[in-house]
Design an enzyme around this catalytic site. Structure first.
Site, short mmCIF file in Angstrom:
data_model
loop_
_atom_site.label_atom_id
_atom_site.label_comp_id
_atom_site.label_asym_id
_atom_site.label_seq_id
_atom_site.Cartn_x
_atom_site.Cartn_y
_atom_site.Cartn_z
N HIS A 107 -54.57 1.40 19.02
CA HIS A 107 -53.38 2.01 19.62
C HIS A 107 -52.28 2.08 18.57
O HIS A 107 -52.06 1.13 17.83
CB HIS A 107 -52.90 1.19 20.82
CG HIS A 107 -51.93 1.91 21.70
ND1 HIS A 107 -50.62 2.16 21.32
CD2 HIS A 107 -52.07 2.45 22.93
CE1 HIS A 107 -50.00 2.82 22.29
NE2 HIS A 107 -50.85 3.00 23.28
N GLY A 196 -29.61 -2.49 12.95
CA GLY A 196 -30.41 -3.18 11.95
C GLY A 196 -30.47 -2.44 10.63
O GLY A 196 -29.86 -1.38 10.46
N VAL A 200 -37.36 -1.98 5.81
CA VAL A 200 -38.27 -2.59 6.78
C VAL A 200 -38.94 -3.83 6.21
O VAL A 200 -39.38 -3.84 5.06
CB VAL A 200 -39.37 -1.59 7.19
CG1 VAL A 200 -40.28 -2.19 8.26
CG2 VAL A 200 -38.77 -0.30 7.67
N SER A 201 -39.03 -4.86 7.02
CA SER A 201 -39.91 -5.98 6.74
C SER A 201 -41.32 -5.58 7.16
O SER A 201 -41.55 -5.28 8.34
CB SER A 201 -39.48 -7.23 7.52
OG SER A 201 -40.55 -8.14 7.66
N ALA A 203 -43.79 -7.34 7.64
CA ALA A 203 -44.35 -8.32 8.57
C ALA A 203 -43.88 -8.08 10.00
O ALA A 203 -44.58 -8.42 10.96
CB ALA A 203 -43.98 -9.73 8.14
N GLY A 205 -41.99 -4.93 10.99
CA GLY A 205 -41.93 -3.52 11.35
C GLY A 205 -40.62 -3.16 12.02
O GLY A 205 -39.57 -3.75 11.74
#
Length: 316
Positions: A107, A196, A200-201, A203, A205
């Site tokens: 998915h 934010g 992007v991290s 880990a 997302g």
């Protein structure tokens, strides 16, 4: 704070009539320890109730359906809901227990906490759902340094969820043609998030957070391993492909010997599951394929309210 009898009665009435529902989608269903941690966080406030949990091992995805009340000030503005701290605690537990870089499934997803959507129930309004979505988005974005995209009534222009997802490449598999694995989007995002950082991290997302009227989710199994045919049928069922209005679809691999059309019914009282089922069966028959009876992945709003009332009274 101690409640006098009149306050208790007022709070009881509030719990019964001014309700918000949160559907929290997390990219994990195979790691029991991670899910246990998330569910412990959910139990931190007995005024929030998990009325349903839907897990799918092939998709490696879980959805929690939570309900609680919303309180207002003397002018009628929303000021508090137990859902806020509960969902925040569940998100924190998910970020601590799950690494998106190690995740894979059939998915699409773009984050550990992939999607959070608020729906008004009973006498609550869409404005109240949007208020809670925006407040939560600001906290998740800033506290956990996760880019957050708002959608629906929580967005200034009511931007649609599927529009944002297309801009970010959500629907494009990045592994073996039909799977999603790790982080598959540039670390500097092409579209500025609403909350934010723009970085992007890998880990964690990103997260989508929105508010909208009730949406039903209905999946139809197709007895074929040819996902390209399933995707063609899915497109012809969807409004975007000239099919049924207010229906969105995804054709996905589901298990070793079948595929599935995952449907979102944006106005289920107008275009319901029976119409979707009939159209899928007709199109599949033209391809010589068998179709199983579809299934809803959640309860109806009426059943959710009923379950909430029972569960909250059991803990009173």
């Amino acid at each position: 704070m101690e409640f006098n009898p009149s306050c208790k009665d007022k709070k009881k009435t509030m719990k019964q009539s001014m309700l918000l529902c949160c559907k929290l989608y997390i990219s994990e269903s195979r790691n029991k320890a991670a899910l246990d941690s998330i569910e412990r966080a959910a139990r931190s406030d007995p005024e929030t109730v998990i009325v349903n949990k839907f897990e799918d091992g092939d998709y490696n995805r879980v959805r929690y359906t939570l309900v609680s009340y919303v309180a207002h000030d003397s002018t009628g503005c929303p000021i508090y809901s137990p859902l806020y701290q509960t969902v925040l605690a569940m998100a924190e537990a998910a970020y601590e227990a799950i690494n998106l870089e190690l995740h894979s499934g059939a998915h699409p997803r773009l984050g550990v906490v992939d999607d959070i959507v608020f729906h008004p129930l009973a006498r609550a309004s869409l404005d109240e759902a949007a208020w809670l979505a925006k407040a939560l988005a600001a906290d998740i974005g800033n506290r956990y340094q996760v880019p957050v995209y708002l959608y629906g009534a929580a967005h200034p222009t009511e931007k649609a969820l599927d529009t944002i997802r297309r801009e970010l490449g959500y629907f494009r598999p990045n592994f073996m043609g039909n799977q999603w694995a790790g982080w598959g989007v540039p670390e500097v995002l092409p579209e500025r998030p609403d909350e934010g950082p723009a970085q992007v991290s890998r880990a964690r997302g990103i997260s989508m957070i929105g508010a909208r009227q009730w949406v039903a989710t209905y999946n139809v199994p197709i007895m074929s391993t040819d996902v390209s045919v399933t995707r063609k049928i899915a497109q012809m069922v969807s409004a975007r492909g000239g099919g049924l209005p207010t229906v969105q679809t995804l054709g996905l691999v589901h298990g070793e010997d079948s595929t599935e059309i995952a449907c979102m019914l944006l106005e289920p009282n107008q275009i319901g599951a029976d119409r979707v089922q009939s159209r899928v069966e007709m199109l599949a028959a033209q391809e010589g394929l068998d179709v199983e009876k579809g299934y809803f992945t959640d309860f109806s709003p009426e059943m959710i309210i009923e379950r909430y009332m029972k569960l909250i009274s059991d803990t009173a």
